[in-house]
Every structure is written in structure tokens, then in C-alpha cells.
Motif scaffolding. Structure first.
Motif, mmCIF file in Angstrom:
data_model
loop_
_atom_site.group_PDB
_atom_site.id
_atom_site.type_symbol
_atom_site.label_atom_id
_atom_site.label_comp_id
_atom_site.label_asym_id
_atom_site.label_seq_id
_atom_site.Cartn_x
_atom_site.Cartn_y
_atom_site.Cartn_z
ATOM 1 N N ASN A 85 0.813 -1.229 0.000
ATOM 2 C CA ASN A 85 0.000 0.000 0.000
ATOM 3 C C ASN A 85 0.839 1.267 0.000
ATOM 4 O O ASN A 85 1.970 1.284 0.475
ATOM 5 C CB ASN A 85 -0.966 -0.005 1.188
ATOM 6 N N ARG A 86 0.240 2.304 -0.518
ATOM 7 C CA ARG A 86 0.843 3.635 -0.473
ATOM 8 C C ARG A 86 0.362 4.342 0.779
ATOM 9 O O ARG A 86 1.151 4.803 1.587
ATOM 10 C CB ARG A 86 0.435 4.422 -1.733
ATOM 11 N N ASN A 87 -0.934 4.405 0.953
ATOM 12 C CA ASN A 87 -1.501 4.992 2.164
ATOM 13 C C ASN A 87 -1.658 3.883 3.207
ATOM 14 O O ASN A 87 -2.352 2.904 2.962
ATOM 15 C CB ASN A 87 -2.862 5.609 1.835
ATOM 16 N N LEU A 93 -1.328 4.275 -17.687
ATOM 17 C CA LEU A 93 -1.720 5.415 -16.848
ATOM 18 C C LEU A 93 -1.281 5.202 -15.392
ATOM 19 O O LEU A 93 -0.697 6.093 -14.766
ATOM 20 C CB LEU A 93 -3.250 5.604 -16.911
ATOM 21 N N CYS A 94 -1.535 4.006 -14.896
ATOM 22 C CA CYS A 94 -1.241 3.699 -13.483
ATOM 23 C C CYS A 94 0.267 3.707 -13.216
ATOM 24 O O CYS A 94 0.706 4.025 -12.113
ATOM 25 C CB CYS A 94 -1.796 2.338 -13.112
ATOM 26 N N LEU A 95 1.045 3.302 -14.239
ATOM 27 C CA LEU A 95 2.494 3.173 -14.030
ATOM 28 C C LEU A 95 3.171 4.515 -13.776
ATOM 29 O O LEU A 95 4.239 4.574 -13.169
ATOM 30 C CB LEU A 95 3.135 2.464 -15.227
ATOM 31 N N ASN A 96 2.536 5.613 -14.233
ATOM 32 C CA ASN A 96 3.069 6.944 -13.935
ATOM 33 C C ASN A 96 3.337 7.133 -12.449
ATOM 34 O O ASN A 96 4.210 7.899 -12.064
ATOM 35 C CB ASN A 96 2.056 8.021 -14.355
ATOM 36 N N CYS A 97 2.551 6.463 -11.636
ATOM 37 C CA CYS A 97 2.681 6.624 -10.185
ATOM 38 C C CYS A 97 2.927 5.307 -9.446
ATOM 39 O O CYS A 97 3.205 5.313 -8.247
ATOM 40 C CB CYS A 97 1.430 7.276 -9.609
ATOM 41 N N HIS A 98 2.752 4.161 -10.139
ATOM 42 C CA HIS A 98 2.944 2.869 -9.467
ATOM 43 C C HIS A 98 3.967 1.982 -10.178
ATOM 44 O O HIS A 98 4.144 0.822 -9.817
ATOM 45 C CB HIS A 98 1.605 2.115 -9.368
ATOM 46 N N GLY A 99 4.618 2.489 -11.210
ATOM 47 C CA GLY A 99 5.566 1.688 -11.981
ATOM 48 C C GLY A 99 6.987 1.779 -11.435
ATOM 49 O O GLY A 99 7.207 1.956 -10.230
ATOM 50 N N LEU A 104 5.081 12.778 0.575
ATOM 51 C CA LEU A 104 3.747 12.603 1.170
ATOM 52 C C LEU A 104 3.560 11.225 1.808
ATOM 53 O O LEU A 104 2.775 11.060 2.725
ATOM 54 C CB LEU A 104 2.659 12.812 0.107
ATOM 55 N N TYR A 105 4.273 10.235 1.268
ATOM 56 C CA TYR A 105 4.128 8.853 1.759
ATOM 57 C C TYR A 105 5.507 8.265 2.056
ATOM 58 O O TYR A 105 6.063 7.523 1.233
ATOM 59 C CB TYR A 105 3.411 7.979 0.726
ATOM 60 N N PRO A 106 6.076 8.593 3.228
ATOM 61 C CA PRO A 106 7.442 8.129 3.519
ATOM 62 C C PRO A 106 7.567 6.600 3.566
ATOM 63 O O PRO A 106 8.658 6.075 3.379
ATOM 64 C CB PRO A 106 7.751 8.758 4.883
ATOM 65 N N LEU A 134 -1.244 -7.720 -9.833
ATOM 66 C CA LEU A 134 -2.277 -7.431 -8.837
ATOM 67 C C LEU A 134 -1.838 -6.189 -8.060
ATOM 68 O O LEU A 134 -0.773 -6.162 -7.450
ATOM 69 C CB LEU A 134 -2.451 -8.605 -7.868
ATOM 70 N N ARG A 135 -2.691 -5.151 -8.091
ATOM 71 C CA ARG A 135 -2.355 -3.915 -7.379
ATOM 72 C C ARG A 135 -2.995 -3.903 -5.990
ATOM 73 O O ARG A 135 -2.502 -3.260 -5.067
ATOM 74 C CB ARG A 135 -2.835 -2.733 -8.237
ATOM 75 N N GLY A 136 -4.135 -4.613 -5.862
ATOM 76 C CA GLY A 136 -4.859 -4.637 -4.591
ATOM 77 C C GLY A 136 -6.240 -5.188 -4.839
ATOM 78 O O GLY A 136 -6.447 -5.938 -5.792
HETATM 79 C C1 HEC Z 1 -1.155 10.604 -10.169
HETATM 80 C C2 HEC Z 1 -0.598 9.426 -9.578
HETATM 81 C C3 HEC Z 1 -1.423 8.149 -9.556
HETATM 82 C C4 HEC Z 1 -1.886 7.451 -10.624
HETATM 83 C C5 HEC Z 1 -1.776 7.807 -12.092
HETATM 84 C C6 HEC Z 1 -2.532 6.272 -10.078
HETATM 85 N N1 HEC Z 1 -2.428 6.268 -8.718
HETATM 86 FE FE1 HEC Z 1 -3.095 4.793 -7.472
HETATM 87 N N2 HEC Z 1 -2.555 5.934 -5.863
HETATM 88 C C7 HEC Z 1 -1.934 7.157 -5.940
HETATM 89 C C8 HEC Z 1 -1.862 7.726 -4.611
HETATM 90 C C9 HEC Z 1 -1.250 9.070 -4.220
HETATM 91 C C10 HEC Z 1 -2.476 6.795 -3.742
HETATM 92 C C11 HEC Z 1 -2.742 6.936 -2.249
HETATM 93 C C12 HEC Z 1 -4.125 7.580 -2.053
HETATM 94 C C13 HEC Z 1 -4.492 7.909 -0.638
HETATM 95 O O1 HEC Z 1 -3.687 8.507 0.076
HETATM 96 O O2 HEC Z 1 -5.619 7.581 -0.243
HETATM 97 C C14 HEC Z 1 -2.909 5.680 -4.580
HETATM 98 C C15 HEC Z 1 -3.545 4.559 -4.091
HETATM 99 C C16 HEC Z 1 -3.975 3.504 -4.871
HETATM 100 C C17 HEC Z 1 -4.609 2.302 -4.349
HETATM 101 C C18 HEC Z 1 -5.005 2.032 -2.891
HETATM 102 C C19 HEC Z 1 -3.986 1.202 -2.180
HETATM 103 C C20 HEC Z 1 -2.773 1.962 -1.721
HETATM 104 O O3 HEC Z 1 -1.707 1.679 -2.281
HETATM 105 O O4 HEC Z 1 -2.858 2.831 -0.844
HETATM 106 C C21 HEC Z 1 -4.867 1.506 -5.423
HETATM 107 C C22 HEC Z 1 -5.531 0.140 -5.392
HETATM 108 C C23 HEC Z 1 -4.403 2.208 -6.596
HETATM 109 N N3 HEC Z 1 -3.861 3.404 -6.226
HETATM 110 C C24 HEC Z 1 -4.532 1.718 -7.879
HETATM 111 C C25 HEC Z 1 -4.261 2.483 -9.024
HETATM 112 C C26 HEC Z 1 -4.589 2.053 -10.370
HETATM 113 C C27 HEC Z 1 -5.213 0.717 -10.743
HETATM 114 C C28 HEC Z 1 -4.243 3.085 -11.198
HETATM 115 C C29 HEC Z 1 -4.474 3.181 -12.681
HETATM 116 C C30 HEC Z 1 -5.841 3.140 -13.127
HETATM 117 C C31 HEC Z 1 -3.664 4.137 -10.358
HETATM 118 N N4 HEC Z 1 -3.708 3.727 -9.056
HETATM 119 C C32 HEC Z 1 -3.147 5.313 -10.845
HETATM 120 C C33 HEC Z 1 -1.448 7.775 -7.061
HETATM 121 C C34 HEC Z 1 -1.765 7.393 -8.360
#
Ligand code: HEC
Length: 220
Positions: A113-115, A166-172, A189-191, A203-205
Motif C-alpha cells: 500500500n501507499r496509504n 496510466l497507473c504506471l506513472n505513479c505505481h511503476g 507525502l508517503y514516507p 495485482l495492485r490490490g
Molecule cells: C497521479 C498518480 C497516480 C496514478 C496515475 C494512479 N495512482 Fe493509485 N494511488 C496514488 C496515490 C497518491 C495513492 C494513495 C491515495 C491515498 O492517500 O488515499 C494511490 C492509491 C492507490 C490504491 C489504494 C492502495 C494503496 O496503495 O494505498 C490503489 C488500489 C491504486 N492506487 C490503484 C491504481 C490504479 C489501478 C491506477 C491506474 C488506473 C492508479 N492507481 C493510478 C497515485 C496514483
């Protein structure tokens, strides 16, 4: 399991309110009594589960579409690093709003998780492990329903995989998919961020939606 019959009342309060017009006062207790006497619905457990499965799927799609819509708009307006601020402030309130609309509880949980608020509990962790096993072995995961809280609440879960770039911009991968400016923002923001180094298809979650049984019956 044999066919457990469950008796639950459904509210016909709105009908009474409308039929009585604006000026007349209504005794809500009497309305409740009438509802309980006349509107007791007899529903089999299996029907409740089947409906919860369908409804849970609709709720998760609603939440997903709302989140992705807001995310795309934030990226257009502020760029990727700016959208991180947006997600931090808005992701949980957005899912809470969808939850309120449907009278359920919605979470997105992940082992990575991020958060930290999105940390899975024990039951959620077991389900995530099962989804992870399926993804690793190329088995299609179906949504799942479990009983929680003495059987009065049903837990609907559905795997969230990474659908695309799209998701990889922030999760890749940092440096490759995640720019330096974005990574800096994430780390500030998320140490304790664990939500990086994903690839498409991983699987992302999962969606974890707690649906009270009585809400399922009302919705049937
Ligand atoms: C602009 C950056 C950005 C993008 C693009 C993005 N995310 Fe995230 N994602 C975040 C952030 C920041 C959080 C933490 C949100 C919070 O604090 O509640 C998060 C949280 C999540 C979580 C909740 C679990 C966790 O890690 O806390 C999931 C599941 C998730 N993202 C899936 C995705 C998916 C699937 C995509 C693509 C469709 C995606 N994200 C695209 C920034 C991003």
C-alpha cells in the motif's frame, strides 16, 4: 448448507410519506409498525448472496469509474506530480462518497500500500493472497463474497490489477515509468510507500466492500 430462511423487513416509508401529502403529520412509529407487519420479506440466504455479488460488482464499478474520472481530470489540470496531491486529499473522500450513496463501506486494500490506511485486515489479507496466487498462475479471478461480523455483513471483494500505462506513472518503476518529480512528491507525502515497481497485469490490490445484509434485501 440447507436453505436458511431470513426474515427482514423492508421499508415502505417513502410510499407512506408521499401518499400522505405535505401538510399532514406522520407518526413514524406507526409507519414502522405497519411496515413490519405488512412488508416482511422472506428471502433465502442464497438469493441474498447472489444479489450481493451482483450489487457489489456494480458498486465497485461505480467507485472505480468515479476515481479514474477524477484522476484523469487531475492529471490534465495539474500534471502527474500535482495529481499526487489530489489523490492524497481526495481518494478516500471519493470512495467514502460512493459508499454513502449505496449505504455500504468501501475500501481499496493492498499488501503493497501507499496509504497505510489501506493496509488489509486478516480476512482481507487471506483473500489478497488468493488473488495474488491466481494472477501468478494465470487463473482468472472471480469476485468473492464472505460473511463478516456475525453473518450480518457480507464482504464483497474484487481484484484490482494494473490495466495499463496510466497507473504506471505513479505505481511503476522509478526512473523508467515514474519521473523524478513524481517520485519526490510520492516520497514526501508517503514516507513508507510500498506501491511502486508494478507492471501491467500485476495485482495492485482489491476492492473490499462491506455490505449489510439488510441493505442487500432492501435493494432486491
Ligand atoms: C497521479 C498518480 C497516480 C496514478 C496515475 C494512479 N495512482 Fe493509485 N494511488 C496514488 C496515490 C497518491 C495513492 C494513495 C491515495 C491515498 O492517500 O488515499 C494511490 C492509491 C492507490 C490504491 C489504494 C492502495 C494503496 O496503495 O494505498 C490503489 C488500489 C491504486 N492506487 C490503484 C491504481 C490504479 C489501478 C491506477 C491506474 C488506473 C492508479 N492507481 C493510478 C497515485 C496514483
Amino acid at each position: 448448507m440447507n436453505s436458511i430462511q431470513t426474515f427482514l423487513s423492508i421499508g415502505a416509508v417513502s410510499f407512506f410519506l408521499i401518499s400522505c401529502g405535505n401538510n399532514k403529520k406522520i407518526d413514524r412509529d406507526i409507519v414502522e409498525q405497519v411496515n413490519q407487519a405488512n412488508e416482511v420479506k422472506k428471502v433465502a440466504e442464497s438469493e441474498i448472496i447472489a444479489h450481493a455479488m451482483k450489487w457489489g460488482d456494480e458498486i465497485s464499478q461505480d467507485a472505480q469509474a468515479t476515481l479514474i474520472g477524477a484522476l484523469q481530470k487531475a492529471i490534465e489540470e495539474r500534471g502527474v506530480p500535482g495529481a499526487i496531491d489530489f489523490c492524497q486529499v481526495e481518494a478516500l473522500p471519493i470512495t467514502d462518497k460512493v459508499a454513502e450513496k449505496h449505504k455500504v463501506e468501501i475500501r481499496r486494500v493492498s499488501v503493497k500500500n501507499r496509504n497505510p490506511e489501506n493496509q488489509p485486515n486478516e480476512l482481507e489479507k487471506t483473500l489478497l493472497d488468493a488473488y495474488q496466487y491466481n494472477v501468478e498462475n494465470d487463473i482468472n479471478s472471480r469476485s468473492n463474497i464472505q460473511k463478516a461480523e456475525d453473518g450480518e455483513v457480507l464482504l464483497f471483494t474484487k481484484a484490482i490489477t494494473i490495466p495499463g500505462g496510466l497507473c504506471l506513472n505513479c505505481h511503476g518503476e522509478p526512473g523508467k515509468d515514474i519521473s523524478e518529480a513524481t517520485l519526490e512528491k510520492i516520497n514526501s507525502l508517503y514516507p513508507n510507500d510500498k506501491a511502486i515497481n508494478f507492471k501491467v497485469g500485476d495485482l495492485r490490490g482489491m476492492w473490499s466492500i462491506s455490505i449489510p445484509k439488510k441493505e442487500v434485501v432492501k435493494n432486491m
